[in-house]
Design an enzyme around this catalytic site. Structure first.
Site, PDB file in Angstrom:
ATOM      1  N   THR A  12      -6.040  -7.213  10.394  1.00 30.02           N
ATOM      2  CA  THR A  12      -6.215  -5.877   9.805  1.00 30.02           C
ATOM      3  C   THR A  12      -5.652  -4.799  10.725  1.00 30.02           C
ATOM      4  O   THR A  12      -4.968  -3.876  10.265  1.00 30.02           O
ATOM      5  CB  THR A  12      -7.727  -5.620   9.571  1.00 30.02           C
ATOM      6  OG1 THR A  12      -8.290  -6.739   8.877  1.00 30.02           O
ATOM      7  CG2 THR A  12      -7.940  -4.351   8.754  1.00 30.02           C
ATOM      8  N   ASN A  33      -2.140   0.053   6.900  1.00 29.81           N
ATOM      9  CA  ASN A  33      -1.652  -1.253   7.360  1.00 29.81           C
ATOM     10  C   ASN A  33      -0.789  -1.974   6.328  1.00 29.81           C
ATOM     11  O   ASN A  33      -0.711  -3.200   6.310  1.00 29.81           O
ATOM     12  CB  ASN A  33      -2.822  -2.112   7.857  1.00 29.81           C
ATOM     13  CG  ASN A  33      -3.847  -2.372   6.794  1.00 29.81           C
ATOM     14  OD1 ASN A  33      -3.685  -1.975   5.642  1.00 29.81           O
ATOM     15  ND2 ASN A  33      -4.923  -3.047   7.167  1.00 29.81           N
ATOM     16  N   TYR A  70     -12.142  -1.500  -3.938  1.00 29.42           N
ATOM     17  CA  TYR A  70     -12.691  -1.784  -2.603  1.00 29.42           C
ATOM     18  C   TYR A  70     -14.222  -1.653  -2.559  1.00 29.42           C
ATOM     19  O   TYR A  70     -14.779  -1.298  -1.519  1.00 29.42           O
ATOM     20  CB  TYR A  70     -12.049  -0.859  -1.565  1.00 29.42           C
ATOM     21  CG  TYR A  70     -10.705  -1.357  -1.029  1.00 29.42           C
ATOM     22  CD1 TYR A  70     -10.606  -2.586  -0.361  1.00 29.42           C
ATOM     23  CD2 TYR A  70      -9.559  -0.596  -1.151  1.00 29.42           C
ATOM     24  CE1 TYR A  70      -9.388  -3.036   0.146  1.00 29.42           C
ATOM     25  CE2 TYR A  70      -8.327  -1.038  -0.637  1.00 29.42           C
ATOM     26  CZ  TYR A  70      -8.257  -2.255   0.010  1.00 29.42           C
ATOM     27  OH  TYR A  70      -7.050  -2.701   0.524  1.00 29.42           O
ATOM     28  N   LYS A 105       0.831  -1.217   0.000  1.00 34.80           N
ATOM     29  CA  LYS A 105       0.000   0.000   0.000  1.00 34.80           C
ATOM     30  C   LYS A 105       0.865   1.267   0.000  1.00 34.80           C
ATOM     31  O   LYS A 105       2.066   1.219   0.318  1.00 34.80           O
ATOM     32  CB  LYS A 105      -0.945  -0.037   1.214  1.00 34.80           C
ATOM     33  CG  LYS A 105      -1.976  -1.178   1.129  1.00 34.80           C
ATOM     34  CD  LYS A 105      -2.974  -1.124   2.293  1.00 34.80           C
ATOM     35  CE  LYS A 105      -4.009  -2.241   2.168  1.00 34.80           C
ATOM     36  NZ  LYS A 105      -5.034  -2.183   3.241  1.00 34.80           N
ATOM     37  N   ARG A 116      -2.547 -14.392   3.837  1.00 34.28           N
ATOM     38  CA  ARG A 116      -3.360 -13.764   4.895  1.00 34.28           C
ATOM     39  C   ARG A 116      -2.723 -14.009   6.269  1.00 34.28           C
ATOM     40  O   ARG A 116      -2.706 -13.110   7.115  1.00 34.28           O
ATOM     41  CB  ARG A 116      -4.789 -14.318   4.871  1.00 34.28           C
ATOM     42  CG  ARG A 116      -5.571 -14.010   3.618  1.00 34.28           C
ATOM     43  CD  ARG A 116      -6.044 -12.580   3.500  1.00 34.28           C
ATOM     44  NE  ARG A 116      -6.978 -12.185   4.534  1.00 34.28           N
ATOM     45  CZ  ARG A 116      -7.566 -10.985   4.588  1.00 34.28           C
ATOM     46  NH1 ARG A 116      -7.295 -10.055   3.669  1.00 34.28           N
ATOM     47  NH2 ARG A 116      -8.394 -10.680   5.542  1.00 34.28           N
TER      48      ARG A 116
HETATM   49  P1  ATP Z   1      -7.253  -5.809   2.861  1.00 29.34           P
HETATM   50  O1  ATP Z   1      -8.581  -6.023   2.173  1.00 29.34           O
HETATM   51  O2  ATP Z   1      -6.640  -4.469   2.522  1.00 29.34           O
HETATM   52  O3  ATP Z   1      -6.316  -6.961   2.623  1.00 29.34           O
HETATM   53  P2  ATP Z   1      -8.332  -6.797   5.328  1.00 29.34           P
HETATM   54  O4  ATP Z   1      -8.976  -7.837   4.460  1.00 29.34           O
HETATM   55  O5  ATP Z   1      -7.483  -7.250   6.462  1.00 29.34           O
HETATM   56  O6  ATP Z   1      -7.477  -5.791   4.434  1.00 29.34           O
HETATM   57  P3  ATP Z   1     -10.819  -5.351   5.274  1.00 29.34           P
HETATM   58  O7  ATP Z   1     -11.881  -5.534   6.295  1.00 29.34           O
HETATM   59  O8  ATP Z   1     -11.018  -5.969   3.918  1.00 29.34           O
HETATM   60  O9  ATP Z   1      -9.432  -5.831   5.921  1.00 29.34           O
HETATM   61  O10 ATP Z   1     -10.577  -3.783   5.121  1.00 29.34           O
HETATM   62  C1  ATP Z   1      -9.944  -3.259   3.968  1.00 29.34           C
HETATM   63  C2  ATP Z   1      -9.017  -2.162   4.399  1.00 29.34           C
HETATM   64  O11 ATP Z   1      -9.780  -1.068   4.904  1.00 29.34           O
HETATM   65  C3  ATP Z   1      -8.085  -2.505   5.561  1.00 29.34           C
HETATM   66  O12 ATP Z   1      -6.930  -3.192   5.167  1.00 29.34           O
HETATM   67  C4  ATP Z   1      -7.750  -1.138   6.101  1.00 29.34           C
HETATM   68  O13 ATP Z   1      -6.787  -0.466   5.272  1.00 29.34           O
HETATM   69  C5  ATP Z   1      -9.092  -0.442   5.963  1.00 29.34           C
HETATM   70  N1  ATP Z   1      -9.904  -0.591   7.193  1.00 29.34           N
HETATM   71  C6  ATP Z   1     -10.550  -1.701   7.618  1.00 29.34           C
HETATM   72  N2  ATP Z   1     -11.203  -1.490   8.771  1.00 29.34           N
HETATM   73  C7  ATP Z   1     -10.969  -0.182   9.078  1.00 29.34           C
HETATM   74  C8  ATP Z   1     -11.369   0.672  10.148  1.00 29.34           C
HETATM   75  N3  ATP Z   1     -12.148   0.234  11.136  1.00 29.34           N
HETATM   76  N4  ATP Z   1     -10.937   1.952  10.131  1.00 29.34           N
HETATM   77  C9  ATP Z   1     -10.152   2.426   9.127  1.00 29.34           C
HETATM   78  N5  ATP Z   1      -9.750   1.676   8.087  1.00 29.34           N
HETATM   79  C10 ATP Z   1     -10.148   0.390   8.062  1.00 29.34           C
HETATM   80 MG    MG Z   2     -10.077  -7.336   2.714  1.00 29.16          MG
END
Ligand code: ATP
Ligand code: MG
Length: 148
Positions: free
Chosen positions: A91, A112, A49, A9, A85
């Site tokens: 996350t 992240n 997204y 990212k 993962r």
């Molecule tokens: P990714 O899809 O990026 O691999 P993930 O699957 O672990 O991450 P998701 O729930 O899909 O998590 O969320 C997508 C992205 O949105 C997260 O990686 C983070 O950058 C952001 N995000 C998720 N939850 C929050 C939150 N509560 N507040 C702010 N940003 C968030």
């Molecule tokens: Mg995700």
């Protein structure tokens, strides 16, 4: 053999962490079969997204993902989706296990450092979002493939 989409990212690219993050995956035997740098427009981040469009963090997330260049790549290996993962960690970096990429490098739940496809269905949508067929060199069948 499974393929998954990983994105270093914009926060990690800006901090010079591309190599360190790729290393985390390569050292676990995952093979890079596509990789490039792109700077997403916010609309393109929104498209990527889409599943989160109703989340309160959607606007901030897509602004962050379009704030600078990111490095999408395809990693291949047995069970690559689940393995990535696990190596990424939770996350929220504060909840991520010791030794994971997010625990090691991430600064917040939003910033992240890495994305990884969460299922085969997601990978099937996310891989062609960034790469066409000519840009993908599967590991299997390469002369120097670790699988040979
Ligand atoms: P990714 O899809 O990026 O691999 P993930 O699957 O672990 O991450 P998701 O729930 O899909 O998590 O969320 C997508 C992205 O949105 C997260 O990686 C983070 O950058 C952001 N995000 C998720 N939850 C929050 C939150 N509560 N507040 C702010 N940003 C968030
Ligand atoms: Mg995700």
């Amino acid at each position: 053999m499974e393929q998954t989409l990983v994105i270093v990212k914009p926060d990690a690219v800006a901090r010079g962490l591309v190599g360190a993050i790729v290393r985390c995956f390569e050292s676990e035997g995952l093979v890079v079969c596509a990789l490039k740098m792109v700077w997403l427009a916010q609309k393109e981040a929104e498209g990527f997204y889409q599943v989160h469009r109703h989340q309160p963090f959607f606007e901030s997330l897509t602004r962050f993902m379009s704030s600078g260049p990111c490095v999408p790549m395809i990693l291949e290996g047995e069970g690559a989706i689940g393995r990535v993962r696990t190596l990424m960690g939770a996350t929220d970096p504060h909840k991520a296990a010791e030794g994971t990429v997010r625990r090691s490098f991430a600064t917040s739940i939003e910033r992240n450092v890495v994305h990884g496809s969460d299922s085969a269905a997601s990978a099937a949508v996310e891989i062609p979002y960034f790469f066409n067929r000519l840009e993908i060199v599967p590991a299997a069948g390469r002369d120097n493939s670790p699988s040979i």
